[in-house]
Design an enzyme around this catalytic site. Structure first.
Site, short mmCIF file in Angstrom:
data_model
loop_
_atom_site.label_atom_id
_atom_site.label_comp_id
_atom_site.label_asym_id
_atom_site.label_seq_id
_atom_site.Cartn_x
_atom_site.Cartn_y
_atom_site.Cartn_z
N HIS A 34 -62.52 -66.03 47.88
CA HIS A 34 -62.98 -64.84 47.73
C HIS A 34 -64.12 -64.27 46.77
O HIS A 34 -64.15 -63.47 46.24
CB HIS A 34 -61.65 -64.01 48.05
CG HIS A 34 -60.33 -64.15 49.15
ND1 HIS A 34 -60.85 -62.87 50.27
CD2 HIS A 34 -59.42 -64.90 49.07
CE1 HIS A 34 -60.03 -63.13 51.11
NE2 HIS A 34 -59.00 -64.39 50.69
N GLY A 122 -56.93 -71.80 59.47
CA GLY A 122 -57.63 -71.25 58.04
C GLY A 122 -59.08 -72.23 58.16
O GLY A 122 -59.86 -72.06 56.50
N SER A 124 -61.91 -71.88 59.70
CA SER A 124 -63.38 -71.68 60.19
C SER A 124 -64.04 -71.59 61.79
O SER A 124 -65.07 -72.29 61.16
CB SER A 124 -64.33 -72.05 59.00
OG SER A 124 -63.79 -70.87 58.11
N SER A 125 -62.36 -71.59 62.72
CA SER A 125 -63.45 -72.22 63.82
C SER A 125 -63.84 -71.10 64.18
O SER A 125 -64.98 -71.28 65.40
CB SER A 125 -62.37 -72.55 64.69
OG SER A 125 -61.12 -71.38 64.80
N SER A 126 -63.69 -69.71 64.09
CA SER A 126 -64.85 -68.92 64.64
C SER A 126 -66.38 -69.44 63.86
O SER A 126 -67.42 -69.29 65.05
CB SER A 126 -64.42 -67.92 63.97
OG SER A 126 -64.59 -67.29 62.85
N ASP A 170 -68.38 -70.00 55.20
CA ASP A 170 -67.79 -70.46 56.51
C ASP A 170 -68.76 -70.93 56.98
O ASP A 170 -69.22 -72.41 57.73
CB ASP A 170 -67.15 -69.74 57.31
CG ASP A 170 -65.70 -69.08 56.55
OD1 ASP A 170 -65.38 -69.62 54.90
OD2 ASP A 170 -65.36 -68.31 56.43
N TYR A 220 -58.13 -58.37 54.70
CA TYR A 220 -59.66 -58.67 53.69
C TYR A 220 -60.88 -57.98 53.87
O TYR A 220 -60.94 -57.68 52.70
CB TYR A 220 -60.24 -60.31 55.41
CG TYR A 220 -61.28 -60.76 55.16
CD1 TYR A 220 -61.07 -61.95 53.91
CD2 TYR A 220 -62.73 -60.06 54.90
CE1 TYR A 220 -62.21 -62.44 53.66
CE2 TYR A 220 -63.60 -60.90 54.35
CZ TYR A 220 -63.73 -62.34 53.62
OH TYR A 220 -64.22 -62.69 53.34
C1 GLA Z 1 -63.18 -66.59 55.28
C2 GLA Z 1 -64.03 -66.07 54.95
C3 GLA Z 1 -64.88 -66.40 53.57
C4 GLA Z 1 -64.38 -66.10 52.48
C5 GLA Z 1 -63.32 -66.73 52.54
C6 GLA Z 1 -62.07 -66.52 51.33
O1 GLA Z 1 -62.73 -67.30 54.91
O2 GLA Z 1 -64.75 -66.10 56.32
O3 GLA Z 1 -66.05 -65.11 53.81
O4 GLA Z 1 -64.62 -64.89 52.02
O5 GLA Z 1 -62.24 -66.02 53.54
O6 GLA Z 1 -62.89 -67.58 50.10
#
Ligand code: GLA
Length: 377
Positions: A34, A122, A124-126, A170, A220
Protein backbone atom coordinates in the site's frame (compact mmCIF):
# COMPACT_ATOMS: atom_id res chain seq x y z
CA UNK A 1 2.48 -21.91 -17.08
CA UNK A 2 -0.90 -22.90 -18.46
CA UNK A 3 -0.63 -25.72 -20.94
CA UNK A 4 0.14 -23.86 -24.18
CA UNK A 5 -0.67 -26.84 -26.33
CA UNK A 6 -4.27 -26.95 -25.08
CA UNK A 7 -4.77 -23.23 -25.68
CA UNK A 8 -3.37 -23.54 -29.22
CA UNK A 9 -5.68 -26.47 -29.85
CA UNK A 10 -8.66 -24.45 -28.64
CA UNK A 11 -7.62 -21.55 -30.86
CA UNK A 12 -7.52 -23.85 -33.89
CA UNK A 13 -10.93 -25.29 -33.10
CA UNK A 14 -12.56 -21.89 -32.60
CA UNK A 15 -10.83 -19.73 -35.20
CA UNK A 16 -8.85 -22.06 -37.46
CA UNK A 17 -5.10 -21.77 -38.02
CA UNK A 18 -2.47 -20.49 -35.61
CA UNK A 19 -2.07 -17.47 -33.38
CA UNK A 20 0.93 -16.00 -31.57
CA UNK A 21 1.37 -16.93 -27.91
CA UNK A 22 2.20 -14.48 -25.11
CA UNK A 23 2.65 -14.85 -21.38
CA UNK A 24 2.53 -12.40 -18.46
CA UNK A 25 3.07 -13.40 -14.83
CA UNK A 26 1.51 -12.66 -11.46
CA UNK A 27 3.69 -11.24 -8.70
CA UNK A 28 4.80 -11.45 -5.12
CA UNK A 29 5.90 -8.50 -3.02
CA UNK A 30 8.61 -8.87 -0.40
CA UNK A 31 7.79 -5.59 1.34
CA UNK A 32 6.27 -2.18 0.56
CA UNK A 33 2.53 -2.75 0.78
CA UNK A 34 0.00 0.00 0.00
CA UNK A 35 2.90 2.32 -0.67
CA UNK A 36 2.69 2.44 -4.47
CA UNK A 37 -0.23 4.89 -4.67
CA UNK A 38 1.53 6.95 -1.99
CA UNK A 39 4.59 7.53 -4.16
CA UNK A 40 6.65 5.18 -1.97
CA UNK A 41 8.77 2.11 -2.64
CA UNK A 42 7.70 -1.46 -3.41
CA UNK A 43 9.78 -4.64 -3.64
CA UNK A 44 8.02 -7.07 -5.98
CA UNK A 45 9.11 -9.93 -8.19
CA UNK A 46 7.30 -11.73 -11.01
CA UNK A 47 6.39 -15.39 -10.43
CA UNK A 48 6.41 -18.35 -12.77
CA UNK A 49 2.62 -18.57 -13.08
CA UNK A 50 0.41 -16.15 -14.96
CA UNK A 51 -1.79 -15.69 -18.00
CA UNK A 52 -1.06 -17.21 -21.40
CA UNK A 53 -2.90 -15.98 -24.50
CA UNK A 54 -2.93 -17.07 -28.13
CA UNK A 55 -3.84 -14.11 -30.32
CA UNK A 56 -4.19 -13.27 -34.02
CA UNK A 57 -5.33 -10.04 -35.71
CA UNK A 58 -8.46 -10.67 -37.80
CA UNK A 59 -8.53 -7.66 -40.17
CA UNK A 60 -11.76 -6.33 -38.76
CA UNK A 61 -12.74 -4.07 -35.85
CA UNK A 62 -14.21 -6.91 -33.90
CA UNK A 63 -12.60 -8.73 -30.96
CA UNK A 64 -13.49 -12.36 -30.14
CA UNK A 65 -12.12 -13.84 -26.94
CA UNK A 66 -12.49 -17.23 -25.35
CA UNK A 67 -11.59 -17.51 -21.65
CA UNK A 68 -10.60 -21.17 -21.44
CA UNK A 69 -10.72 -21.48 -17.63
CA UNK A 70 -14.18 -19.96 -17.44
CA UNK A 71 -15.37 -21.68 -20.61
CA UNK A 72 -16.96 -18.38 -21.63
CA UNK A 73 -16.56 -16.25 -24.69
CA UNK A 74 -17.15 -12.62 -25.55
CA UNK A 75 -17.28 -10.41 -28.61
CA UNK A 76 -17.04 -6.64 -28.81
CA UNK A 77 -16.23 -3.98 -31.34
CA UNK A 78 -13.16 -1.88 -30.61
CA UNK A 79 -15.19 1.27 -31.39
CA UNK A 80 -17.88 0.31 -28.86
CA UNK A 81 -18.08 3.00 -26.16
CA UNK A 82 -19.45 0.82 -23.35
CA UNK A 83 -17.89 -2.56 -23.73
CA UNK A 84 -18.90 -5.91 -22.21
CA UNK A 85 -20.64 -6.03 -18.84
CA UNK A 86 -19.00 -9.35 -17.88
CA UNK A 87 -16.21 -8.21 -15.51
CA UNK A 88 -13.80 -10.86 -16.79
CA UNK A 89 -13.79 -9.35 -20.24
CA UNK A 90 -13.71 -5.74 -19.14
CA UNK A 91 -9.99 -6.12 -18.45
CA UNK A 92 -9.27 -6.90 -22.09
CA UNK A 93 -11.75 -4.30 -23.34
CA UNK A 94 -10.16 -1.65 -21.09
CA UNK A 95 -6.69 -2.51 -22.34
CA UNK A 96 -7.81 -2.26 -25.97
CA UNK A 97 -9.46 1.11 -25.42
CA UNK A 98 -6.57 2.56 -23.44
CA UNK A 99 -4.05 1.40 -26.05
CA UNK A 100 -6.08 3.21 -28.69
CA UNK A 101 -6.05 6.38 -26.56
CA UNK A 102 -2.25 5.98 -26.29
CA UNK A 103 -2.02 5.95 -30.09
CA UNK A 104 -1.38 2.24 -30.75
CA UNK A 105 -3.17 1.31 -34.03
CA UNK A 106 -5.06 -1.60 -32.46
CA UNK A 107 -7.49 -3.48 -34.67
CA UNK A 108 -9.73 -6.47 -34.15
CA UNK A 109 -8.32 -9.86 -33.09
CA UNK A 110 -9.23 -13.38 -32.06
CA UNK A 111 -7.86 -14.72 -28.78
CA UNK A 112 -7.93 -17.66 -26.40
CA UNK A 113 -6.48 -17.23 -22.93
CA UNK A 114 -6.06 -19.15 -19.71
CA UNK A 115 -4.06 -18.93 -16.52
CA UNK A 116 -2.54 -20.74 -13.59
CA UNK A 117 -2.28 -18.04 -10.92
CA UNK A 118 -3.91 -19.51 -7.80
CA UNK A 119 -7.30 -17.82 -7.60
CA UNK A 120 -7.93 -15.31 -4.83
CA UNK A 121 -4.35 -15.63 -3.60
CA UNK A 122 -3.62 -11.93 -4.08
CA UNK A 123 -0.95 -12.66 -6.67
CA UNK A 124 -2.44 -10.26 -9.22
CA UNK A 125 -4.02 -12.46 -11.81
CA UNK A 126 -5.88 -9.40 -13.11
CA UNK A 127 -2.62 -7.48 -13.68
CA UNK A 128 -1.26 -10.57 -15.45
CA UNK A 129 -4.29 -10.55 -17.74
CA UNK A 130 -3.98 -6.83 -18.50
CA UNK A 131 -0.24 -7.06 -19.09
CA UNK A 132 -0.48 -10.15 -21.26
CA UNK A 133 -2.85 -8.31 -23.59
CA UNK A 134 -1.15 -4.89 -23.47
CA UNK A 135 2.21 -6.51 -24.22
CA UNK A 136 0.74 -8.66 -27.00
CA UNK A 137 -1.23 -5.88 -28.71
CA UNK A 138 1.76 -3.55 -28.60
CA UNK A 139 3.79 -6.30 -30.29
CA UNK A 140 1.18 -7.40 -32.85
CA UNK A 141 0.05 -3.93 -33.92
CA UNK A 142 3.51 -2.32 -33.97
CA UNK A 143 2.96 -0.10 -30.99
CA UNK A 144 5.91 1.80 -29.60
CA UNK A 145 4.93 1.83 -25.94
CA UNK A 146 7.66 0.95 -23.45
CA UNK A 147 7.02 -1.37 -20.50
CA UNK A 148 6.23 1.46 -18.09
CA UNK A 149 3.63 2.85 -20.51
CA UNK A 150 2.16 -0.64 -20.86
CA UNK A 151 1.98 -0.91 -17.07
CA UNK A 152 0.06 2.38 -16.96
CA UNK A 153 -2.40 1.01 -19.53
CA UNK A 154 -3.18 -1.83 -17.11
CA UNK A 155 -3.48 0.55 -14.18
CA UNK A 156 -5.81 2.87 -16.13
CA UNK A 157 -7.92 -0.16 -17.00
CA UNK A 158 -8.38 -0.95 -13.29
CA UNK A 159 -9.25 2.69 -12.56
CA UNK A 160 -11.64 3.37 -15.40
CA UNK A 161 -13.18 0.04 -16.35
CA UNK A 162 -13.05 -1.97 -13.13
CA UNK A 163 -13.28 0.74 -10.46
CA UNK A 164 -10.19 -0.12 -8.39
CA UNK A 165 -7.91 2.88 -7.81
CA UNK A 166 -4.82 0.69 -7.64
CA UNK A 167 -1.18 1.75 -7.74
CA UNK A 168 1.37 0.66 -10.33
CA UNK A 169 3.12 -2.21 -8.51
CA UNK A 170 1.31 -5.23 -9.96
CA UNK A 171 1.47 -4.19 -13.60
CA UNK A 172 5.04 -2.94 -13.19
CA UNK A 173 6.13 -6.32 -11.80
CA UNK A 174 4.27 -8.34 -14.42
CA UNK A 175 6.07 -6.48 -17.22
CA UNK A 176 9.53 -5.87 -15.76
CA UNK A 177 10.06 -9.12 -13.86
CA UNK A 178 13.33 -11.02 -14.28
CA UNK A 179 13.97 -14.63 -13.27
CA UNK A 180 15.90 -14.80 -10.00
CA UNK A 181 15.59 -11.11 -9.18
CA UNK A 182 13.34 -8.90 -7.09
CA UNK A 183 12.91 -5.25 -7.98
CA UNK A 184 12.81 -2.13 -5.88
CA UNK A 185 10.63 0.47 -7.56
CA UNK A 186 10.44 4.08 -6.51
CA UNK A 187 6.81 4.77 -7.38
CA UNK A 188 7.36 8.55 -7.31
CA UNK A 189 10.15 8.71 -9.91
CA UNK A 190 9.53 5.41 -11.68
CA UNK A 191 13.21 4.45 -11.15
CA UNK A 192 13.91 0.84 -10.28
CA UNK A 193 16.74 -1.56 -9.53
CA UNK A 194 17.02 -5.33 -9.76
CA UNK A 195 18.14 -7.15 -6.60
CA UNK A 196 19.36 -10.72 -7.21
CA UNK A 197 17.27 -12.96 -4.97
CA UNK A 198 19.35 -15.85 -3.81
CA UNK A 199 18.86 -16.11 -0.06
CA UNK A 200 21.11 -18.98 0.77
CA UNK A 201 19.60 -21.12 3.49
CA UNK A 202 16.18 -19.47 3.23
CA UNK A 203 13.06 -19.96 1.18
CA UNK A 204 10.09 -17.78 0.29
CA UNK A 205 6.81 -19.56 0.60
CA UNK A 206 3.26 -18.26 0.36
CA UNK A 207 0.42 -19.66 2.40
CA UNK A 208 -2.96 -19.04 0.83
CA UNK A 209 -5.75 -18.53 3.39
CA UNK A 210 -8.16 -19.56 0.62
CA UNK A 211 -10.55 -16.87 1.80
CA UNK A 212 -11.45 -13.56 0.22
CA UNK A 213 -13.72 -11.46 2.42
CA UNK A 214 -16.19 -9.47 0.38
CA UNK A 215 -16.52 -6.23 2.25
CA UNK A 216 -19.15 -3.58 1.81
CA UNK A 217 -18.08 -0.59 -0.25
CA UNK A 218 -14.59 -0.35 -1.62
CA UNK A 219 -12.10 -0.70 1.25
CA UNK A 220 -9.11 -0.38 -1.08
CA UNK A 221 -10.31 2.93 -2.51
CA UNK A 222 -11.19 4.11 1.01
CA UNK A 223 -7.63 3.49 2.19
CA UNK A 224 -6.34 5.47 -0.72
CA UNK A 225 -8.77 8.31 0.04
CA UNK A 226 -7.51 8.44 3.67
CA UNK A 227 -3.94 8.79 2.44
CA UNK A 228 -4.90 11.51 -0.01
CA UNK A 229 -6.72 13.47 2.70
CA UNK A 230 -3.67 13.43 4.96
CA UNK A 231 -1.32 14.36 2.10
CA UNK A 232 -3.55 17.31 1.16
CA UNK A 233 -3.58 18.56 4.76
CA UNK A 234 0.21 18.22 4.95
CA UNK A 235 0.50 20.18 1.69
CA UNK A 236 2.39 17.40 -0.11
CA UNK A 237 1.55 15.54 -3.27
CA UNK A 238 1.72 12.05 -1.75
CA UNK A 239 2.47 10.66 1.72
CA UNK A 240 5.96 9.76 0.54
CA UNK A 241 6.78 13.43 0.97
CA UNK A 242 5.21 13.76 4.41
CA UNK A 243 7.72 13.67 7.27
CA UNK A 244 7.09 12.22 10.73
CA UNK A 245 7.26 15.79 12.11
CA UNK A 246 4.63 17.01 9.67
CA UNK A 247 2.39 14.12 10.58
CA UNK A 248 2.68 14.86 14.27
CA UNK A 249 1.73 18.52 13.79
CA UNK A 250 -1.42 17.43 11.96
CA UNK A 251 -2.61 15.28 14.84
CA UNK A 252 -5.49 17.48 15.96
CA UNK A 253 -6.83 17.86 12.43
CA UNK A 254 -6.96 14.15 11.63
CA UNK A 255 -9.38 11.42 12.59
CA UNK A 256 -7.64 8.65 14.53
CA UNK A 257 -8.27 6.38 11.58
CA UNK A 258 -6.62 8.67 9.01
CA UNK A 259 -3.75 9.28 11.39
CA UNK A 260 -3.12 5.56 11.90
CA UNK A 261 -3.27 4.88 8.19
CA UNK A 262 -0.76 7.61 7.43
CA UNK A 263 1.46 6.35 10.26
CA UNK A 264 1.48 2.92 8.64
CA UNK A 265 2.47 4.35 5.24
CA UNK A 266 5.31 6.48 6.60
CA UNK A 267 6.62 3.48 8.52
CA UNK A 268 6.39 1.23 5.48
CA UNK A 269 8.39 3.61 3.31
CA UNK A 270 11.14 3.43 5.97
CA UNK A 271 10.90 -0.35 6.21
CA UNK A 272 11.52 -0.86 2.48
CA UNK A 273 14.77 1.06 2.83
CA UNK A 274 15.73 -0.97 5.90
CA UNK A 275 15.09 -4.18 3.93
CA UNK A 276 17.17 -2.96 0.97
CA UNK A 277 20.10 -2.31 3.33
CA UNK A 278 19.65 -5.65 5.06
CA UNK A 279 19.62 -7.45 1.71
CA UNK A 280 22.86 -5.81 0.72
CA UNK A 281 24.40 -7.14 3.94
CA UNK A 282 22.77 -10.55 3.43
CA UNK A 283 20.99 -10.11 6.77
CA UNK A 284 17.83 -12.14 6.17
CA UNK A 285 16.85 -12.19 9.85
CA UNK A 286 16.51 -8.41 9.68
CA UNK A 287 14.48 -8.69 6.47
CA UNK A 288 12.15 -11.04 8.31
CA UNK A 289 11.90 -8.77 11.34
CA UNK A 290 10.75 -5.93 9.08
CA UNK A 291 8.17 -8.20 7.47
CA UNK A 292 6.60 -8.90 10.87
CA UNK A 293 6.51 -5.16 11.60
CA UNK A 294 4.77 -4.57 8.28
CA UNK A 295 2.14 -7.10 9.20
CA UNK A 296 1.48 -5.41 12.54
CA UNK A 297 1.01 -2.10 10.73
CA UNK A 298 -1.26 -3.57 8.08
CA UNK A 299 -3.34 -5.33 10.70
CA UNK A 300 -3.65 -2.66 13.41
CA UNK A 301 -3.09 0.70 11.70
CA UNK A 302 -4.08 0.14 8.09
CA UNK A 303 -6.76 -2.41 9.00
CA UNK A 304 -6.59 -4.52 5.85
CA UNK A 305 -5.90 -7.91 7.45
CA UNK A 306 -8.40 -10.54 8.63
CA UNK A 307 -8.46 -13.27 11.30
CA UNK A 308 -7.17 -15.92 8.89
CA UNK A 309 -4.15 -13.85 7.84
CA UNK A 310 -3.40 -12.81 11.43
CA UNK A 311 -3.57 -16.44 12.51
CA UNK A 312 -1.11 -17.56 9.81
CA UNK A 313 1.34 -14.83 10.79
CA UNK A 314 1.05 -15.68 14.51
CA UNK A 315 1.62 -19.32 13.70
CA UNK A 316 4.66 -18.45 11.59
CA UNK A 317 6.14 -16.57 14.54
CA UNK A 318 5.42 -19.43 16.91
CA UNK A 319 7.04 -21.92 14.54
CA UNK A 320 10.26 -19.96 14.17
CA UNK A 321 9.70 -18.53 10.69
CA UNK A 322 12.11 -15.63 10.17
CA UNK A 323 9.54 -13.26 8.66
CA UNK A 324 5.85 -13.34 7.71
CA UNK A 325 3.17 -10.90 6.71
CA UNK A 326 0.03 -10.63 4.67
CA UNK A 327 0.72 -9.80 1.03
CA UNK A 328 -1.16 -7.63 -1.44
CA UNK A 329 -4.34 -5.62 -1.01
CA UNK A 330 -5.60 -7.61 2.01
CA UNK A 331 -8.84 -9.05 3.45
CA UNK A 332 -7.75 -12.54 2.42
CA UNK A 333 -5.30 -13.97 -0.07
CA UNK A 334 -1.99 -15.16 1.26
CA UNK A 335 0.87 -14.55 3.63
CA UNK A 336 4.45 -14.37 2.42
CA UNK A 337 6.96 -16.18 4.63
CA UNK A 338 10.73 -16.08 4.76
CA UNK A 339 11.67 -19.43 6.25
CA UNK A 340 14.96 -21.15 6.97
CA UNK A 341 15.31 -24.21 4.73
CA UNK A 342 15.43 -26.62 7.64
CA UNK A 343 12.27 -25.24 9.25
CA UNK A 344 10.14 -25.11 6.14
CA UNK A 345 8.63 -28.59 6.15
CA UNK A 346 7.74 -28.53 9.84
CA UNK A 347 6.23 -25.06 9.48
CA UNK A 348 4.05 -26.03 6.54
CA UNK A 349 2.90 -29.32 8.07
CA UNK A 350 2.05 -27.72 11.37
CA UNK A 351 0.37 -24.61 10.01
CA UNK A 352 -1.87 -26.62 7.70
CA UNK A 353 -2.95 -28.71 10.64
CA UNK A 354 -3.65 -25.82 13.05
CA UNK A 355 -5.36 -23.72 10.37
CA UNK A 356 -7.78 -26.51 9.61
CA UNK A 357 -8.45 -26.97 13.33
CA UNK A 358 -9.10 -23.27 13.82
CA UNK A 359 -11.11 -22.38 10.69
CA UNK A 360 -12.40 -25.72 9.41
CA UNK A 361 -10.93 -25.16 5.96
CA UNK A 362 -7.58 -25.88 4.33
CA UNK A 363 -4.90 -23.29 3.70
CA UNK A 364 -2.58 -23.93 0.77
CA UNK A 365 1.20 -23.49 0.59
CA UNK A 366 2.57 -22.11 -2.68
CA UNK A 367 6.31 -22.22 -3.28
CA UNK A 368 7.69 -19.13 -4.93
CA UNK A 369 9.75 -19.23 -8.11
CA UNK A 370 10.83 -15.79 -9.34
CA UNK A 371 10.26 -15.73 -13.08
CA UNK A 372 10.46 -13.43 -16.10
CA UNK A 373 8.09 -10.60 -16.98
CA UNK A 374 5.73 -10.50 -19.98
CA UNK A 375 7.10 -12.01 -23.19
CA UNK A 376 6.24 -13.62 -26.49
CA UNK A 377 6.44 -17.42 -26.31
C1 GLA B 1 -3.11 -4.30 -4.86
C2 GLA B 1 -2.93 -3.14 -5.82
C3 GLA B 1 -1.50 -2.62 -5.81
C4 GLA B 1 -1.03 -2.35 -4.39
C5 GLA B 1 -1.34 -3.53 -3.46
C6 GLA B 1 -1.03 -3.21 -2.03
O1 GLA B 1 -2.38 -5.42 -5.28
O2 GLA B 1 -3.26 -3.53 -7.13
O3 GLA B 1 -1.38 -1.48 -6.61
O4 GLA B 1 -1.55 -1.14 -3.90
O5 GLA B 1 -2.69 -3.92 -3.55
O6 GLA B 1 0.31 -3.01 -1.86
Amino acid sequence: MKDLHTLQQQFRTLFGGEGTAFFAPGRINLIGEHTDYNGGFVFPGAVDCGITAVIRPNNSSSVSIYAADLERSCRFNIMDEKGPSDMNFRYVYGVVREMMVAGVPVEGFDAVYGGDVPLGAGMSSSAALECCFSFALNDLFDGSLDKMALARIGQATEHKYVGVKCGIMDQFASLHGRAGALMRLDCRSGEFQYFPWNPEGYRLVLVNTCVKHELVGSPYNERRASCERVAALAGVETLRDCTWEQLSTLNSKLSTQDHNRARYVLGEVDRVMAVSDALERGDYEEVGRQMYLTHEGLSHDYEVSCPELDFLVDEARRLGVSGARMMGGGFGGCTINLVKDDRCDTFLDEVQHTYRERFGIDCRPISVVIGDGAHRL
